[in-house]
Motif scaffolding. Structure first.
Motif, PDB file in Angstrom:
ATOM      1  N   ARG A  45       0.835  -1.209   0.000  1.00  0.00           N
ATOM      2  CA  ARG A  45       0.000   0.000   0.000  1.00  0.00           C
ATOM      3  C   ARG A  45       0.869   1.259   0.000  1.00  0.00           C
ATOM      4  NH1 ARG A  45      -3.277  -3.040   3.610  1.00  0.00           N
ATOM      5  NH2 ARG A  45      -2.254  -2.054   5.394  1.00  0.00           N
ATOM      6  N   THR A  46       1.953   1.213   0.752  1.00  0.00           N
ATOM      7  CA  THR A  46       2.853   2.364   0.794  1.00  0.00           C
ATOM      8  C   THR A  46       3.496   2.592  -0.563  1.00  0.00           C
ATOM      9  OG1 THR A  46       3.314   2.081   3.152  1.00  0.00           O
ATOM     10  CG2 THR A  46       4.952   3.270   1.862  1.00  0.00           C
ATOM     11  N   ILE A  47       3.937   1.525  -1.217  1.00  0.00           N
ATOM     12  CA  ILE A  47       4.543   1.639  -2.549  1.00  0.00           C
ATOM     13  C   ILE A  47       3.533   2.216  -3.541  1.00  0.00           C
ATOM     14  CG2 ILE A  47       5.402   0.287  -4.510  1.00  0.00           C
ATOM     15  CD1 ILE A  47       6.752  -1.555  -2.431  1.00  0.00           C
ATOM     16  N   GLU A  48       2.292   1.726  -3.487  1.00  0.00           N
ATOM     17  CA  GLU A  48       1.249   2.235  -4.387  1.00  0.00           C
ATOM     18  C   GLU A  48       1.005   3.726  -4.149  1.00  0.00           C
ATOM     19  OE1 GLU A  48      -3.461   1.362  -5.514  1.00  0.00           O
ATOM     20  OE2 GLU A  48      -2.442   0.176  -3.971  1.00  0.00           O
ATOM     21  N   ARG A  49       0.988   4.115  -2.869  1.00  0.00           N
ATOM     22  CA  ARG A  49       0.755   5.521  -2.529  1.00  0.00           C
ATOM     23  C   ARG A  49       1.902   6.405  -3.033  1.00  0.00           C
ATOM     24  NH1 ARG A  49       1.780   8.229   2.257  1.00  0.00           N
ATOM     25  NH2 ARG A  49       2.560   6.307   3.186  1.00  0.00           N
ATOM     26  N   LEU A  50       3.132   5.938  -2.890  1.00  0.00           N
ATOM     27  CA  LEU A  50       4.288   6.699  -3.362  1.00  0.00           C
ATOM     28  C   LEU A  50       4.289   6.821  -4.886  1.00  0.00           C
ATOM     29  CD1 LEU A  50       7.083   5.208  -1.059  1.00  0.00           C
ATOM     30  CD2 LEU A  50       5.940   7.421  -0.808  1.00  0.00           C
ATOM     31  N   GLN A  51       3.874   5.736  -5.555  1.00  0.00           N
ATOM     32  CA  GLN A  51       3.822   5.778  -7.017  1.00  0.00           C
ATOM     33  C   GLN A  51       2.719   6.714  -7.497  1.00  0.00           C
ATOM     34  OE1 GLN A  51       2.910   2.062  -8.940  1.00  0.00           O
ATOM     35  NE2 GLN A  51       3.484   2.796 -10.975  1.00  0.00           N
ATOM     36  N   THR A  52       1.545   6.635  -6.890  1.00  0.00           N
ATOM     37  CA  THR A  52       0.432   7.507  -7.260  1.00  0.00           C
ATOM     38  C   THR A  52       0.805   8.969  -7.063  1.00  0.00           C
ATOM     39  OG1 THR A  52      -1.172   5.801  -6.645  1.00  0.00           O
ATOM     40  CG2 THR A  52      -1.987   8.065  -6.812  1.00  0.00           C
ATOM     41  N   GLY A  53       1.576   9.241  -6.017  1.00  0.00           N
ATOM     42  CA  GLY A  53       2.000  10.618  -5.734  1.00  0.00           C
ATOM     43  C   GLY A  53       3.171  11.082  -6.564  1.00  0.00           C
ATOM     44  N   GLY A  54       3.696  10.225  -7.440  1.00  0.00           N
ATOM     45  CA  GLY A  54       4.799  10.630  -8.312  1.00  0.00           C
ATOM     46  C   GLY A  54       6.165  10.627  -7.648  1.00  0.00           C
ATOM     47  N   LEU A  55       6.260   9.994  -6.470  1.00  0.00           N
ATOM     48  CA  LEU A  55       7.540   9.982  -5.748  1.00  0.00           C
ATOM     49  C   LEU A  55       8.430   8.812  -6.168  1.00  0.00           C
ATOM     50  CD1 LEU A  55       6.359  10.965  -2.161  1.00  0.00           C
ATOM     51  CD2 LEU A  55       6.820  12.406  -4.156  1.00  0.00           C
ATOM     52  N   ILE A  56       7.818   7.755  -6.685  1.00  0.00           N
ATOM     53  CA  ILE A  56       8.566   6.647  -7.266  1.00  0.00           C
ATOM     54  C   ILE A  56       7.909   6.285  -8.590  1.00  0.00           C
ATOM     55  CG2 ILE A  56       9.263   5.759  -5.006  1.00  0.00           C
ATOM     56  CD1 ILE A  56       7.225   3.522  -5.324  1.00  0.00           C
ATOM     57  N   ALA A  57       8.658   5.576  -9.436  1.00  0.00           N
ATOM     58  CA  ALA A  57       8.134   5.177 -10.742  1.00  0.00           C
ATOM     59  C   ALA A  57       8.657   3.789 -11.082  1.00  0.00           C
ATOM     60  CB  ALA A  57       8.558   6.177 -11.819  1.00  0.00           C
ATOM     61  N   VAL A  58       7.973   3.128 -12.004  1.00  0.00           N
ATOM     62  CA  VAL A  58       8.400   1.799 -12.444  1.00  0.00           C
ATOM     63  C   VAL A  58       9.649   1.948 -13.300  1.00  0.00           C
ATOM     64  CG1 VAL A  58       7.785  -0.221 -13.804  1.00  0.00           C
ATOM     65  CG2 VAL A  58       6.057   0.881 -12.353  1.00  0.00           C
ATOM     66  N   ARG A  59      10.693   1.238 -12.918  1.00  0.00           N
ATOM     67  CA  ARG A  59      11.934   1.232 -13.703  1.00  0.00           C
ATOM     68  C   ARG A  59      11.840   0.189 -14.813  1.00  0.00           C
ATOM     69  NH1 ARG A  59      17.354   2.537 -12.414  1.00  0.00           N
ATOM     70  NH2 ARG A  59      18.692   1.933 -14.165  1.00  0.00           N
ATOM     71  N   HIS A  60      11.485  -1.028 -14.445  1.00  0.00           N
ATOM     72  CA  HIS A  60      11.259  -2.096 -15.424  1.00  0.00           C
ATOM     73  C   HIS A  60      10.591  -3.263 -14.712  1.00  0.00           C
ATOM     74  CE1 HIS A  60      15.291  -3.108 -13.739  1.00  0.00           C
ATOM     75  NE2 HIS A  60      14.798  -4.337 -13.775  1.00  0.00           N
ATOM     76  N   THR A  61      10.262  -4.294 -15.447  1.00  0.00           N
ATOM     77  CA  THR A  61       9.651  -5.495 -14.885  1.00  0.00           C
ATOM     78  C   THR A  61      10.587  -6.667 -15.112  1.00  0.00           C
ATOM     79  OG1 THR A  61       7.425  -4.654 -15.305  1.00  0.00           O
ATOM     80  CG2 THR A  61       7.648  -7.014 -14.930  1.00  0.00           C
ATOM     81  N   GLU A  62      10.888  -7.386 -14.018  1.00  0.00           N
ATOM     82  CA  GLU A  62      11.760  -8.545 -14.115  1.00  0.00           C
ATOM     83  C   GLU A  62      10.927  -9.796 -14.383  1.00  0.00           C
ATOM     84  OE1 GLU A  62      14.022  -8.843 -10.546  1.00  0.00           O
ATOM     85  OE2 GLU A  62      15.374  -7.202 -11.078  1.00  0.00           O
ATOM     86  N   ARG A  63      11.404 -10.595 -15.313  1.00  0.00           N
ATOM     87  CA  ARG A  63      10.717 -11.852 -15.610  1.00  0.00           C
ATOM     88  C   ARG A  63      11.724 -12.982 -15.478  1.00  0.00           C
ATOM     89  NH1 ARG A  63       8.507  -8.015 -18.942  1.00  0.00           N
ATOM     90  NH2 ARG A  63       6.215  -7.917 -18.962  1.00  0.00           N
ATOM     91  N   ASP A  64      11.391 -13.926 -14.613  1.00  0.00           N
ATOM     92  CA  ASP A  64      12.261 -15.063 -14.344  1.00  0.00           C
ATOM     93  C   ASP A  64      11.377 -16.278 -14.157  1.00  0.00           C
ATOM     94  OD1 ASP A  64      13.886 -17.039 -13.012  1.00  0.00           O
ATOM     95  OD2 ASP A  64      15.322 -15.444 -12.574  1.00  0.00           O
ATOM     96  N   GLN A  65      11.773 -17.401 -14.752  1.00  0.00           N
ATOM     97  CA  GLN A  65      10.949 -18.602 -14.672  1.00  0.00           C
ATOM     98  C   GLN A  65      10.806 -19.101 -13.232  1.00  0.00           C
ATOM     99  OE1 GLN A  65      12.631 -21.479 -17.342  1.00  0.00           O
ATOM    100  NE2 GLN A  65      11.854 -20.472 -19.181  1.00  0.00           N
ATOM    101  N   GLN A  66      11.783 -18.779 -12.373  1.00  0.00           N
ATOM    102  CA  GLN A  66      11.748 -19.272 -10.996  1.00  0.00           C
ATOM    103  C   GLN A  66      10.832 -18.440 -10.095  1.00  0.00           C
ATOM    104  OE1 GLN A  66      15.863 -19.292  -9.766  1.00  0.00           O
ATOM    105  NE2 GLN A  66      16.186 -21.359 -10.568  1.00  0.00           N
TER     106      GLN A  66
END
Length: 216
Positions: free
Chosen positions: A51-72
């Motif tokens: 919830r904290t991460i979502e709130r920080l992202q919605t407020g523009g304080l953090i952003a998605v850098r990329h998405t990691e994909r790993d079979q494990q």
């Protein structure tokens, strides 16, 4: 326009960790534990972190850098702090360091209602708390002693503060227990009721009136 994000200890800590490097939520959670941050921020439930991460992202304080994909592992979203997030981190940190906040911890609230119990009931209850504080103090001392030689003091400054606070409460609590045991701190329903009656508005006037009538 995005509404300002309300500061919080967990929010500040997440932003601080993302200053270190971009991380996915699991990586944030691991660093929180590795760096001992769970002693000063509430990370008991993973949902609170998300919830904290979502709130920080919605407020523009953090952003998605990329998405990691790993079979494990399931797909993981990696976040980074934004320029606005860096500025807000500095603001929050200065505010939290400089301004004492009116907080309402549980223990003082319980103390304010302790008179509902008798002194004999209170003493063993407070003794249990004192023992837990002693154990907490011993653990903090163990952590400080286990720190690598030459570790900069600033990296354990929160432990130093917690140790001072726990030690101060433990000493205060021991004093209260001593006063309970020697009878210098005591109360009873009758004592409290008499004080309340004497403190009620008009009590002095009523007493004076009764005295006058008796004299007459």
């Amino acid at each position: 326009m995005t509404a300002p994000v309300k500061s919080s200890p967990l929010g500040l800590t997440v932003l601080a960790l993302l200053h270190h490097r971009p991380l996915h939520p699991y990586g944030i959670q691991q660093l929180l534990k590795e760096w001992g941050k769970e002693q000063v921020v509430n990370v008991g439930q993973r949902a609170g972190l998300y919830r904290t991460i979502e709130r920080l992202q919605t407020g523009g304080l953090i952003a998605v850098r990329h998405t990691e994909r790993d079979q494990q592992y399931p797909e993981r979203t990696v976040y980074e702090v934004t320029d606005e997030g860096r500025a807000v981190t500095r603001q929050w940190l200065e505010q939290m360091l400089a301004v004492p906040k009116a907080e309402f911890p549980v223990f003082p609230a319980a103390l304010s209602n302790m008179l509902m119990l008798s002194p004999d009931e209170v003493a063993p209850i407070l003794e249990r708390r004192r023992k837990r504080l002693a154990a907490q103090r011993a653990e903090l001392e163990r952590q400080n002693a286990a720190a690598p030689a030459g570790l900069p003091r600033i990296t354990l400054i929160e432990n130093e503060y917690l140790l001072a606070v726990v030690g101060a409460e433990e000493r205060w609590l021991q004093g209260v227990l001593d006063d309970l045991r020697d009878g210098s701190l005591t109360w009873s329903p009758e004592m409290l009721e008499a004080f309340q009656d004497a403190a009620e508005p008009g009590a002095d006037a009523s007493a004076a009136h009764e005295s006058t009538e008796t004299a007459g």
